[in-house]
Design an enzyme around this catalytic site. Structure first.
Site, PDB file in Angstrom:
ATOM      1  N   ASN A  10      41.499  51.829  46.718  1.00 53.32           N
ATOM      2  CA  ASN A  10      41.393  50.830  47.739  1.00 53.32           C
ATOM      3  C   ASN A  10      42.630  51.140  48.370  1.00 53.32           C
ATOM      4  O   ASN A  10      43.978  51.009  48.113  1.00 53.32           O
ATOM      5  CB  ASN A  10      41.281  49.577  47.095  1.00 53.32           C
ATOM      6  CG  ASN A  10      40.093  49.342  46.285  1.00 53.32           C
ATOM      7  OD1 ASN A  10      39.194  49.728  46.685  1.00 53.32           O
ATOM      8  ND2 ASN A  10      40.241  48.739  45.188  1.00 53.32           N
ATOM      9  N   HIS A  51      41.033  54.103  40.844  1.00 52.15           N
ATOM     10  CA  HIS A  51      40.200  53.750  39.765  1.00 52.15           C
ATOM     11  C   HIS A  51      39.253  54.611  39.128  1.00 52.15           C
ATOM     12  O   HIS A  51      38.495  55.236  40.218  1.00 52.15           O
ATOM     13  CB  HIS A  51      39.609  52.491  40.264  1.00 52.15           C
ATOM     14  CG  HIS A  51      40.484  51.587  40.834  1.00 52.15           C
ATOM     15  ND1 HIS A  51      40.451  50.009  39.916  1.00 52.15           N
ATOM     16  CD2 HIS A  51      41.124  51.129  42.094  1.00 52.15           C
ATOM     17  CE1 HIS A  51      41.298  49.224  40.873  1.00 52.15           C
ATOM     18  NE2 HIS A  51      41.518  49.909  41.991  1.00 52.15           N
ATOM     19  N   CYS A  60      55.490  50.279  39.152  1.00 53.13           N
ATOM     20  CA  CYS A  60      56.763  50.739  38.637  1.00 53.13           C
ATOM     21  C   CYS A  60      57.171  50.519  37.402  1.00 53.13           C
ATOM     22  O   CYS A  60      57.929  51.072  36.653  1.00 53.13           O
ATOM     23  CB  CYS A  60      58.014  50.524  39.684  1.00 53.13           C
ATOM     24  SG  CYS A  60      57.680  51.780  41.377  1.00 53.13           S
ATOM     25  N   CYS A 109      57.750  45.862  41.828  1.00 53.80           N
ATOM     26  CA  CYS A 109      56.420  46.331  41.409  1.00 53.80           C
ATOM     27  C   CYS A 109      55.906  46.980  40.084  1.00 53.80           C
ATOM     28  O   CYS A 109      56.558  47.239  39.316  1.00 53.80           O
ATOM     29  CB  CYS A 109      56.544  47.960  42.199  1.00 53.80           C
ATOM     30  SG  CYS A 109      54.994  48.722  42.082  1.00 53.80           S
ATOM     31  N   GLY A 136      40.699  45.387  49.841  1.00 58.09           N
ATOM     32  CA  GLY A 136      41.132  44.412  48.884  1.00 58.09           C
ATOM     33  C   GLY A 136      42.043  45.025  47.777  1.00 58.09           C
ATOM     34  O   GLY A 136      42.449  44.686  46.656  1.00 58.09           O
ATOM     35  N   HIS A 160      47.050  54.557  43.350  1.00 59.48           N
ATOM     36  CA  HIS A 160      46.603  54.621  42.032  1.00 59.48           C
ATOM     37  C   HIS A 160      44.959  54.671  42.515  1.00 59.48           C
ATOM     38  O   HIS A 160      44.448  54.296  43.683  1.00 59.48           O
ATOM     39  CB  HIS A 160      46.668  53.343  41.349  1.00 59.48           C
ATOM     40  CG  HIS A 160      45.993  52.128  41.946  1.00 59.48           C
ATOM     41  ND1 HIS A 160      46.891  51.301  42.724  1.00 59.48           N
ATOM     42  CD2 HIS A 160      45.152  51.555  41.962  1.00 59.48           C
ATOM     43  CE1 HIS A 160      46.211  50.237  43.263  1.00 59.48           C
ATOM     44  NE2 HIS A 160      45.002  50.251  42.562  1.00 59.48           N
ATOM     45  N   HIS A 178      51.027  50.248  45.083  1.00 60.42           N
ATOM     46  CA  HIS A 178      51.455  51.419  44.487  1.00 60.42           C
ATOM     47  C   HIS A 178      50.317  52.355  44.330  1.00 60.42           C
ATOM     48  O   HIS A 178      49.325  51.778  43.703  1.00 60.42           O
ATOM     49  CB  HIS A 178      52.154  51.039  43.116  1.00 60.42           C
ATOM     50  CG  HIS A 178      52.769  52.277  42.357  1.00 60.42           C
ATOM     51  ND1 HIS A 178      54.067  52.099  41.944  1.00 60.42           N
ATOM     52  CD2 HIS A 178      52.342  53.425  41.937  1.00 60.42           C
ATOM     53  CE1 HIS A 178      54.374  53.275  41.231  1.00 60.42           C
ATOM     54  NE2 HIS A 178      53.024  54.012  41.287  1.00 60.42           N
TER      55      HIS A 178
HETATM   56  P1  5GP Z   1      43.542  47.326  43.638  1.00 61.17           P
HETATM   57  O1  5GP Z   1      42.897  46.298  43.990  1.00 61.17           O
HETATM   58  O2  5GP Z   1      45.123  47.332  44.315  1.00 61.17           O
HETATM   59  O3  5GP Z   1      43.174  48.816  44.035  1.00 61.17           O
HETATM   60  O4  5GP Z   1      43.736  47.549  42.005  1.00 61.17           O
HETATM   61  C1  5GP Z   1      44.885  47.009  41.532  1.00 61.17           C
HETATM   62  C2  5GP Z   1      44.211  46.929  39.966  1.00 61.17           C
HETATM   63  O5  5GP Z   1      45.361  46.743  39.134  1.00 61.17           O
HETATM   64  C3  5GP Z   1      43.229  45.946  39.895  1.00 61.17           C
HETATM   65  O6  5GP Z   1      42.002  46.487  39.396  1.00 61.17           O
HETATM   66  C4  5GP Z   1      44.018  44.862  38.640  1.00 61.17           C
HETATM   67  O7  5GP Z   1      43.162  44.402  37.663  1.00 61.17           O
HETATM   68  C5  5GP Z   1      45.025  45.770  37.850  1.00 61.17           C
HETATM   69  N1  5GP Z   1      46.244  45.201  37.591  1.00 61.17           N
HETATM   70  C6  5GP Z   1      47.197  44.385  38.179  1.00 61.17           C
HETATM   71  N2  5GP Z   1      48.242  44.078  37.699  1.00 61.17           N
HETATM   72  C7  5GP Z   1      48.059  44.817  36.475  1.00 61.17           C
HETATM   73  C8  5GP Z   1      48.897  44.843  35.174  1.00 61.17           C
HETATM   74  O8  5GP Z   1      50.123  44.238  35.186  1.00 61.17           O
HETATM   75  N3  5GP Z   1      48.628  45.824  34.249  1.00 61.17           N
HETATM   76  C9  5GP Z   1      47.345  46.443  34.397  1.00 61.17           C
HETATM   77  N4  5GP Z   1      47.220  47.522  33.285  1.00 61.17           N
HETATM   78  N5  5GP Z   1      46.515  46.597  35.459  1.00 61.17           N
HETATM   79  C10 5GP Z   1      47.055  45.755  36.432  1.00 61.17           C
HETATM   80 ZN    ZN Z   2      55.573  51.143  42.368  1.00 59.53          ZN
END
Ligand code: 5GP
Ligand code: ZN
Length: 115
Positions: free
Chosen positions: A88, A103, A8, A5, A94, A101, A99
């Site tokens: 999300n 935005h 993580c 992850c 999407g 989070h 993990h």
């Molecule tokens: P999700 O679509 O799961 O809500 O958003 C995941 C977000 O994590 C995406 O906007 C993507 O750009 C960001 N992300 C993915 N990998 C990394 C990473 O290694 N470092 C950082 N800082 N952001 C990441």
């Molecule tokens: Zn994690």
């Protein structure tokens, strides 16, 4: 802690990130592919795959994530111009990192339309 992850790994300090906040339960860092001038991710330090894996016992943690996001919106100077918080969850939304989070996005006008 699932070693696969990426969030993580960021929490553990094993992967780089621009960190804007951290405490024992929450960490905030810049999204690697920012959608807007301000795009921070507020994640749990504990591995929780998605909002579907939370319940009454995580209500305080979710509240803390929102409170941290609000404080960061002030620090980033978007609290007056406006900002959006987004979690999300699952395929249709999407979700790409499993993990938990949220935005924090802002710094420009953000239309909200579905095609
Ligand atoms: P999700 O679509 O799961 O809500 O958003 C995941 C977000 O994590 C995406 O906007 C993507 O750009 C960001 N992300 C993915 N990998 C990394 C990473 O290694 N470092 C950082 N800082 N952001 C990441
Ligand atoms: Zn994690």
């Amino acid at each position: 802690m699932p070693t696969a992850c990426i969030f993580c790994q960021i929490v553990a300090g094993n992967a780089p990130a621009q960190i804007f906040y951290r405490d024992d339960q929450v960490i905030a860092f810049k999204d690697i592919h920012p959608l807007t001038p301000v795009h921070l991710l507020v994640a749990t330090t504990q591995h929780i795959a998605s909002l579907n894996d939370t319940g009454q016992d995580t209500a305080a943690l979710l509240g803390r994530m929102v409170a941290v996001a609000r404080q960061l919106a002030i620090e980033q100077g978007v609290h007056q111009s406006g900002y959006r918080l987004m979690i999300n969850t699952g395929a249709d939304a999407g979700q790409s990192v499993f993990h938990l989070h949220l935005h924090l996005i802002g710094g420009r006008h953000m239309p909200f339309r579905f095609g």
